[in-house]
Design an enzyme around this catalytic site. Structure first.
Site, PDB file in Angstrom:
ATOM      1  CD  GLU A   1      -1.788  -2.409   1.265  1.00 20.38           C
ATOM      2  OE1 GLU A   1      -0.704  -2.687   1.810  1.00 20.38           O
ATOM      3  OE2 GLU A   1      -2.583  -3.297   0.891  1.00 20.38           O
TER       4      GLU A   1
ATOM      5  CG  PHE B   1     -11.033  -3.694   1.519  1.00 17.62           C
ATOM      6  CD1 PHE B   1     -12.421  -3.605   1.572  1.00 17.62           C
ATOM      7  CD2 PHE B   1     -10.460  -4.743   0.819  1.00 17.62           C
ATOM      8  CE1 PHE B   1     -13.219  -4.555   0.940  1.00 17.62           C
ATOM      9  CE2 PHE B   1     -11.254  -5.691   0.179  1.00 17.62           C
ATOM     10  CZ  PHE B   1     -12.636  -5.596   0.239  1.00 17.62           C
ATOM     11  CB  ALA B   2     -10.721   2.626   3.814  1.00 16.43           C
TER      12      ALA B   2
ATOM     13  CG  HIS C   1     -12.236  -6.469   4.497  1.00 20.56           C
ATOM     14  ND1 HIS C   1     -11.433  -7.056   5.435  1.00 20.56           N
ATOM     15  CD2 HIS C   1     -11.782  -6.880   3.293  1.00 20.56           C
ATOM     16  CE1 HIS C   1     -10.536  -7.823   4.819  1.00 20.56           C
ATOM     17  NE2 HIS C   1     -10.708  -7.724   3.520  1.00 20.56           N
TER      18      HIS C   1
END
Lengths: 360, 321
Positions: free
Chosen positions: B59, B82-83, B128
């Site tokens: 990321e 996903f954040a 998630h």
């Protein structure tokens, strides 16, 4: 069944030893005496500017500063191997690299007096600003290299990290991205043996830091980081080799000064170690070489010292005349001024606190 | 054409990739797979692997590289799957994407869009279902948008790609396929920094965004009250004017969001309304939000999320003063 699936080794390169003696077998033709004299001048300027910056900080005329003393060969040797269109991505210590690229002493002192305005000049010399969070800049170098490849500019990217920085996740992520995408980027580890008080052997159990390249499938080499000739050659070779793979160059050097002006190395390292490394000083060895070649002497040294000293003092004088625009801390955040931020700016202006805060 | 939010964003990405050859999509599984939610479906085939890049699983690598691409004159669109995984790239976002323009006094800029699915309500595994907007909103320099419908999603994406700034584009997972809406074929912009008044009313202002928008709308319709509903669309910079104008008109404010209540977007809005419109209010400002605990495992989420009952009770409370 068992079979060897990977076999690797790391070469160490030195061309000029600590006495200024040349290994003629390794000496490439492009490193002529003119080039070596140029290296000497840039390294000397870097040392002189560094000394001045520390002095200014001690007098309260500059902010916390990270010196480059001892590491000039790594910085100057690598930056000199670049062509003007190549992009330099430093951390916060590569003052010598910036000077070689053309950053003015005025902009350097302006920055270290605490004004980001000194960094407005770096784009013009194809460099990015000083970056403080360790190893984070390596990924920017990767993205910049992607952009060069995508736009077919023919430019390469050179970036730096310290020995401590090789322990960061961003270091591995950057090498890995560069390897997978085959990007035109050279990573230089400026291994100065100390991450503040933490020695090299507490960063990694690996014999060399250069071997970390193997895990990313890129080329790796270790050089004497106090030998500007070796650094130059390794960087030049890496730039030529970029069509096939990115390269990681570990430059073994030494932080002769403190981590920053806030640090006191006597708390954690022995004077004897510093003395031992000072014998390997990159500037001393190049001077010894130039003197043996009858290209240098005390009067030339005095002349150069005077010139550099004048340049430095004039630049400091000019930087001290700089008057900041406090609004600039609000107005460069976005491409537009959001209403809620404008109100904060107006409130600050209205309260007149900038004037009350006093001009130093 | 009738599109859901998922296909509307896909259509927006197609639009910006077509109009700007420096637009580059990068992220995990965004190529052949079209992203785990299929938002980038079909774009690899259309634009090739130089422009739609499956990256290593990294990321910080994705965001850091995207920043470098932007510095190099490209306009990257990075996807974080996903954040909840974006915290690995937090430093790159707040230390660099947000600050690069400022530290170079606008000589270096970072035009980029970071897309990531947010919020819960869809029974996912841990990490998630995060609603992390305030972490990023606290760092000046990032623009943060969160659409609640297909039309806004396409227009905000196109607008985001026309900006010179880093834009965090939050996509509520639950809304990806919840409903369809008429979306224009061509390019159009929805402004960033401007809230959308979804419904006009005189007795109560409800300020919300993201997953809560359809729930708030349905509660208000069922109750038949004269409420104004404001969908923020942009979290930073906040459209303070729309909020204050409405609060002053109705005299009652309820703020509804999915992210935890403490130190949240609701706290910021409540503070601004209190500072600037306190004497126009007829009732205390009320926040409806998730409790200040980590997002629970999926079978507990109905006890955590704001729902129609909680929103309805808050409305009743506001209207009783």
């Amino acid at each position: 069944m068992i079979k060897k699936v990977y076999d690797g080794h790391i070469d160490y390169l030195q061309i000029m030893d600590e006495n200024g003696e040349i290994d003629s077998e390794q000496m490439p033709p492009y490193l002529d005496d003119g080039k070596i004299s140029e290296m000497y001048r840039w390294m000397s300027l870097t040392r002189a500017a560094d000394t001045k910056a520390i002095s200014l900080q001690r007098q309260g005329r500059a902010v916390t500063y990270g010196p480059s003393a001892g590491e000039e060969a790594t910085q100057v040797g690598s930056a000199m191997a670049l062509s003007p269109k190549d992009i330099l991505v430093p951390n916060f210590r590569q003052h010598g690299s910036y000077f070689v690229r053309g950053l003015s002493l005025y902009d350097y002192f302006l920055y270290w007096k605490g004004y980001e305005d000194g960094m407005t000049a770096v784009k013009k010399i194809n460099a990015t600003p000083y970056i403080v969070p360790v190893a984070t800049q390596l990924l920017h170098a990767v993205g910049l290299a992607f952009a060069q490849k995508y736009k077919n500019t023919g430019a390469n990217v050179l970036t730096y990290v310290g020995d401590g920085g090789t322990s960061e996740g961003n270091f591995y992520e950057a090498l890995n991205f560069a390897g997978v995408m085959k990007l035109p980027v050279v990573f230089v580890i400026e291994n100065n043996q100390w991450a503040i008080s933490t020695p090299r052997n507490r960063q990694s159990a690996a014999t060399t830091l250069a071997q970390k390249a193997m895990a990313a499938g890129i080329a790796g080499v270790q050089v004497d980081g106090n030998d500007p000739l070796a650094v130059y050659k390794a960087t030049r070779d890496a730039l030529v080799n970029l069509k096939s793979a990115p390269t990681l160059i570990e430059c073994v050097t030494y932080r002769m000064s403190f981590h920053t002006t806030s640090d006191d190395p006597t708390k954690y390292r022995q004077d004897a170690e510093v003395e031992e490394w000072s014998k390997k000083d990159p500037i001393k060895r190049v001077r010894a070489y130039l003197e043996r070649r009858k290209l240098w002497n005390d009067s030339k040294q005095a002349e150069m010292d005077d010139q550099q000293s004048k340049l430095i003092n004039d630049s400091v004088d000019k930087a001290e005349k700089f008057r900041p625009d406090p609004k600039s801390i609000f107005e460069h955040l976005y491409s537009f001024m959001p209403q809620i931020l404008k109100e904060e700016e107006d409130a600050a202006l209205g309260a007149n606190f900038w004037q009350q805060g006093g001009q130093t | 054409m009738m599109l859901n939010m998922n296909t509307a964003i896909n259509n927006a990405l197609d639009t910006v990739m077509r109009e700007d050859k420096n637009a580059i999509i990068l992220g995990e599984d965004v190529g052949k797979d079209g992203g785990v939610f299929r938002v980038t479906d079909g774009l690899l085939a259309k634009y090739g692997s130089d422009r739609v890049i499956d990256t290593p699983l990294s990321e910080a690598g994705i965001i850091g590289t995207a920043i470098g691409m932007a510095l190099g004159g490209l306009h990257p669109i990075a996807e974080i799957q996903f954040a909840g995984f974006m915290y690995l790239a937090f430093d790159q976002l707040v230390s660099h994407a947000a600050r690069y323009r400022s530290r170079s006094r606008s000589t270096w800029t970072v035009p980029m869009v970071v897309r990531t699915p947010v919020s819960g309500g869809v029974k996912t595994l841990e990490h998630h279902a995060e609603s992390p907007e305030v972490y990023y909103a606290h760092s000046g320099g990032l623009l943060i948008v969160e659409p609640s419908n297909p039309y806004d999603a396409k227009g905000l994406m196109i607008k985001a790609m026309h900006m010179e700034d880093p834009v965090l584009f939050l996509e509520p997972t639950k809304l990806y396929r919840l409903f369809r809406q008429e979306v224009p074929d061509g390019a159009y912009e929805v402004p960033i920094g401007k809230a959308n008044t979804l419904r006009h009313g005189n007795n109560l202002t409800i300020i919300t965004y993201g997953t809560m928008v359809p729930i708030v709308t349905s509660v208000v319709e069922k109750k038949g009250i004269d409420a104004e509903i404001i969908d923020l669309r942009t979290i930073n910079p906040l459209d303070e004017k729309s909020i204050l104008d409405s609060a002053e008109k109705t005299g009652r404010v309820v703020i509804v969001h999915e992210a935890p209540v403490s130190f949240g977007v609701g706290a910021e809005i409540a503070a601004r309304v209190a500072e600037k419109a306190m004497f126009k209010l007829n009732a205390p400002i009320i926040r409806v939000a998730s409790p200040s605990i980590p997002y629970p495992f999926p079978s507990y989420e109905q006890f955590y999320l704001p729902n129609a009952i909680k929103i309805s009770q808050a409305i009743d409370e506001a209207m009783s003063s």
